[in-house]
Design an enzyme around this catalytic site. Structure first.
Site, PDB file in Angstrom:
ATOM      1  CE  LYS A  89      -1.515   1.050   4.727  1.00 11.47           C
ATOM      2  NZ  LYS A  89      -2.693   1.359   5.528  1.00 11.47           N
ATOM      3  CG  ASP A  90       3.469   2.298   2.769  1.00  8.21           C
ATOM      4  OD1 ASP A  90       2.438   2.977   2.912  1.00  8.21           O
ATOM      5  OD2 ASP A  90       4.019   1.678   3.702  1.00  8.21           O
ATOM      6  NE  ARG A 140      -7.437   3.608   3.444  1.00  7.90           N
ATOM      7  CZ  ARG A 140      -7.634   2.820   4.487  1.00  7.90           C
ATOM      8  NH1 ARG A 140      -8.807   2.269   4.687  1.00  7.90           N
ATOM      9  NH2 ARG A 140      -6.662   2.571   5.344  1.00  7.90           N
ATOM     10  NE  ARG A 141      -6.531   3.063   8.373  1.00  7.41           N
ATOM     11  CZ  ARG A 141      -5.281   2.738   8.619  1.00  7.41           C
ATOM     12  NH1 ARG A 141      -4.485   3.561   9.275  1.00  7.41           N
ATOM     13  NH2 ARG A 141      -4.792   1.582   8.204  1.00  7.41           N
ATOM     14  NE  ARG A 158       3.357  10.221   9.674  1.00 10.88           N
ATOM     15  CZ  ARG A 158       4.529  10.283   9.054  1.00 10.88           C
ATOM     16  NH1 ARG A 158       5.008  11.444   8.686  1.00 10.88           N
ATOM     17  NH2 ARG A 158       5.217   9.197   8.811  1.00 10.88           N
ATOM     18  NE  ARG A 164       1.131   5.676  13.170  1.00  7.81           N
ATOM     19  CZ  ARG A 164       0.560   5.937  12.022  1.00  7.81           C
ATOM     20  NH1 ARG A 164      -0.702   5.630  11.850  1.00  7.81           N
ATOM     21  NH2 ARG A 164       1.234   6.486  11.051  1.00  7.81           N
ATOM     22  CB  CYS A 251      -2.079  15.045  -2.357  1.00  8.57           C
ATOM     23  SG  CYS A 251      -3.796  15.282  -2.824  1.00  8.57           S
TER      24      CYS A 251
HETATM   25  C1  DPM Z   1      -0.538   4.578   3.745  1.00  7.09           C
HETATM   26  C2  DPM Z   1      -1.524   4.955   4.675  1.00  7.09           C
HETATM   27  C3  DPM Z   1      -1.057   4.543   5.939  1.00  7.09           C
HETATM   28  C4  DPM Z   1       0.233   3.924   5.730  1.00  7.09           C
HETATM   29  C5  DPM Z   1      -2.813   5.673   4.332  1.00  7.09           C
HETATM   30  C6  DPM Z   1      -4.040   4.776   4.362  1.00  7.09           C
HETATM   31  C7  DPM Z   1      -1.754   4.737   7.242  1.00  7.09           C
HETATM   32  C8  DPM Z   1      -1.454   6.102   7.800  1.00  7.09           C
HETATM   33  C9  DPM Z   1      -2.036   6.430   9.124  1.00  7.09           C
HETATM   34  C10 DPM Z   1      -0.551   4.803   2.290  1.00  7.09           C
HETATM   35  N1  DPM Z   1       0.513   3.969   4.398  1.00  7.09           N
HETATM   36  O1  DPM Z   1      -4.010   3.601   4.721  1.00  7.09           O
HETATM   37  O2  DPM Z   1      -5.133   5.288   4.009  1.00  7.09           O
HETATM   38  O3  DPM Z   1      -2.977   5.823   9.660  1.00  7.09           O
HETATM   39  O4  DPM Z   1      -1.515   7.371   9.696  1.00  7.09           O
HETATM   40  C11 DPM Z   1       1.251   1.773   6.606  1.00  7.09           C
HETATM   41  C12 DPM Z   1       0.864   0.778   7.550  1.00  7.09           C
HETATM   42  C13 DPM Z   1       1.115  -0.473   6.935  1.00  7.09           C
HETATM   43  C14 DPM Z   1       1.647  -0.222   5.673  1.00  7.09           C
HETATM   44  C15 DPM Z   1       0.335   1.038   8.914  1.00  7.09           C
HETATM   45  C16 DPM Z   1      -1.167   1.141   9.024  1.00  7.09           C
HETATM   46  C17 DPM Z   1       0.935  -1.850   7.512  1.00  7.09           C
HETATM   47  C18 DPM Z   1      -0.211  -2.651   6.915  1.00  7.09           C
HETATM   48  C19 DPM Z   1      -0.051  -3.162   5.504  1.00  7.09           C
HETATM   49  C20 DPM Z   1       1.156   3.311   6.745  1.00  7.09           C
HETATM   50  N2  DPM Z   1       1.737   1.139   5.512  1.00  7.09           N
HETATM   51  O5  DPM Z   1      -1.876   1.363   8.046  1.00  7.09           O
HETATM   52  O6  DPM Z   1      -1.649   0.969  10.157  1.00  7.09           O
HETATM   53  O7  DPM Z   1       0.895  -3.875   5.165  1.00  7.09           O
HETATM   54  O8  DPM Z   1      -0.938  -2.840   4.708  1.00  7.09           O
END
Ligand code: DPM
Length: 320
Positions: A89-90, A140-141, A158, A164, A251
């Site tokens: 997702k990143d 999104r959340r 963050r 967190r 963005c």
């Molecule tokens: C991205 C988002 C977040 C991460 C935005 C989203 C969460 C940011 C936040 C694109 N990357 O999800 O809408 O809540 O501040 C991230 C996490 C993981 C991968 C942590 C998380 C782990 C889960 C996975 C941060 N990237 O989302 O709690 O492998 O999908």
């Protein structure tokens, strides 16, 4: 007749971020590959990305493409590493010239989780009090929860997962939202208090899966990493990524998805939400798995025509 130690062991270099979650994921990939290729030596090179350094700014404000991937990509392009392991997702949906998504691994539960302060152990999203402070920096959340629970207060959060959770436990928040997958991979699945059902919050594109990025057409490396590909996850994620790619501005955007597979049929649900949670543009598409990519694009065009374009334009204008 065999010669002794004449053939140097082949070494493959893997790039990873330094965070605990990134390392757990990368070591998993390395260990699985070691089992398949005992004669190859796998070396892990770690580095910090911009996303690891800028921890005090909201993700949505610095959320430019490649925040968590760019340094790794540079190292791949100049040959210092052979592939990089990311949370899918990143990984941006458009990759730099010369790089490709070479493998998608089996996905963990892609849902988001509610994690609560201990004083709310007996509560669920539906019963948390008016004004409860909910931590997330995901637009999104934020948008989807605001739609269903306008009486909560939303506050940015963050830092890595441990940071967190500490902020939550210290009482700075009543609850926070995190991906189930990240908590599980770090052995903290017990902190998942409630899984958010898709009716309340659609997860992020690629959430819960790992993406392995490599140089385009690097067949030696592709042969190795493809052994970890999980085809159903890949089909789902290709549909999800096509949806995001077609919609995306520059963005972070409030876009969510859900995918299911039944036999040869793939179903993709996609949503675009306005930041105030007032508007949710949601639609569903089904078709053969082989058409995952065009289905994602088609669904994006539909939600765009149904009002998502205005929402995304407004967000892009606001973040400039
Ligand atoms: C991205 C988002 C977040 C991460 C935005 C989203 C969460 C940011 C936040 C694109 N990357 O999800 O809408 O809540 O501040 C991230 C996490 C993981 C991968 C942590 C998380 C782990 C889960 C996975 C941060 N990237 O989302 O709690 O492998 O999908």
């Amino acid at each position: 007749m065999s010669t002794s130690s004449s053939v140097a062991t082949r070494t493959i270099r893997i790039g990873s971020r330094k965070s605990q979650l990134a390392l757990v994921q990368t070591h998993w990939v390395r260990d699985e590959l070691k089992k398949q290729f005992p004669d190859i030596h796998f070396e892990v090179k770690t580095m910090e990305t911009q996303g690891d350094k800028v921890l005090d700014v909201s993700l949505s404000k610095i959320g430019d493409k490649g925040l968590f991937t760019q340094e790794l990509e540079n190292d791949m392009l100049d040959g210092s590493i052979d592939f990089a392991v990311h949370s899918l997702k990143d990984l941006p949906t458009r990759l730099p010239e010369g790089l490709m998504l070479g493998c998608v691994t089996e996905r963990e539960d892609p849902a988001d989780a509610l994690v609560v302060h201990e004083k709310h152990q007996d509560k669920q999203l539906d019963t948390l009090p008016e004004g409860a402070v909910i931590g997330t920096s995901s637009l999104r959340r934020l948008a989807q929860l605001r739609h269903h629970y306008p009486h909560f207060t939303f506050k940015d959060i963050r830092g890595n997962l441990n940071t967190r959770l500490r902020k939550l436990d210290e009482g700075q928040y009543d609850a926070i939202i995190l991906a189930v997958a990240g908590l599980q991979r770090l052995g903290m699945g017990n902190r998942v208090h409630q899984n958010l059902p898709p009716e309340i919050s659609l997860h992020a594109v690629g959430q819960g899966a790992l993406g392995i990025e490599c140089r385009s057409g690097d067949d030696d490396i592709l042969t190795v990493i493809k052994t970890l590909e999980h085809v159903p996850t890949a089909d789902r994620c290709y549909a999800e990524r096509a949806f995001l790619r077609e919609l995306e501005g520059g963005c972070q955007v409030p876009i969510g998805v859900n995918t299911t597979i039944e036999g040869d049929q793939l179903t993709l649900v996609g949503i675009v939400a306005s930041l105030d949670g007032q508007q949710l543009i949601k639609d569903t598409i089904s078709g053969p798995r082989a058409s995952a990519d065009p289905m994602g694009t088609d669904l994006a065009k539909r939600v765009r025509a149904a009002g998502a374009l205005e929402i995304l334009d407004a967000i892009a204008a606001g973040s400039r």
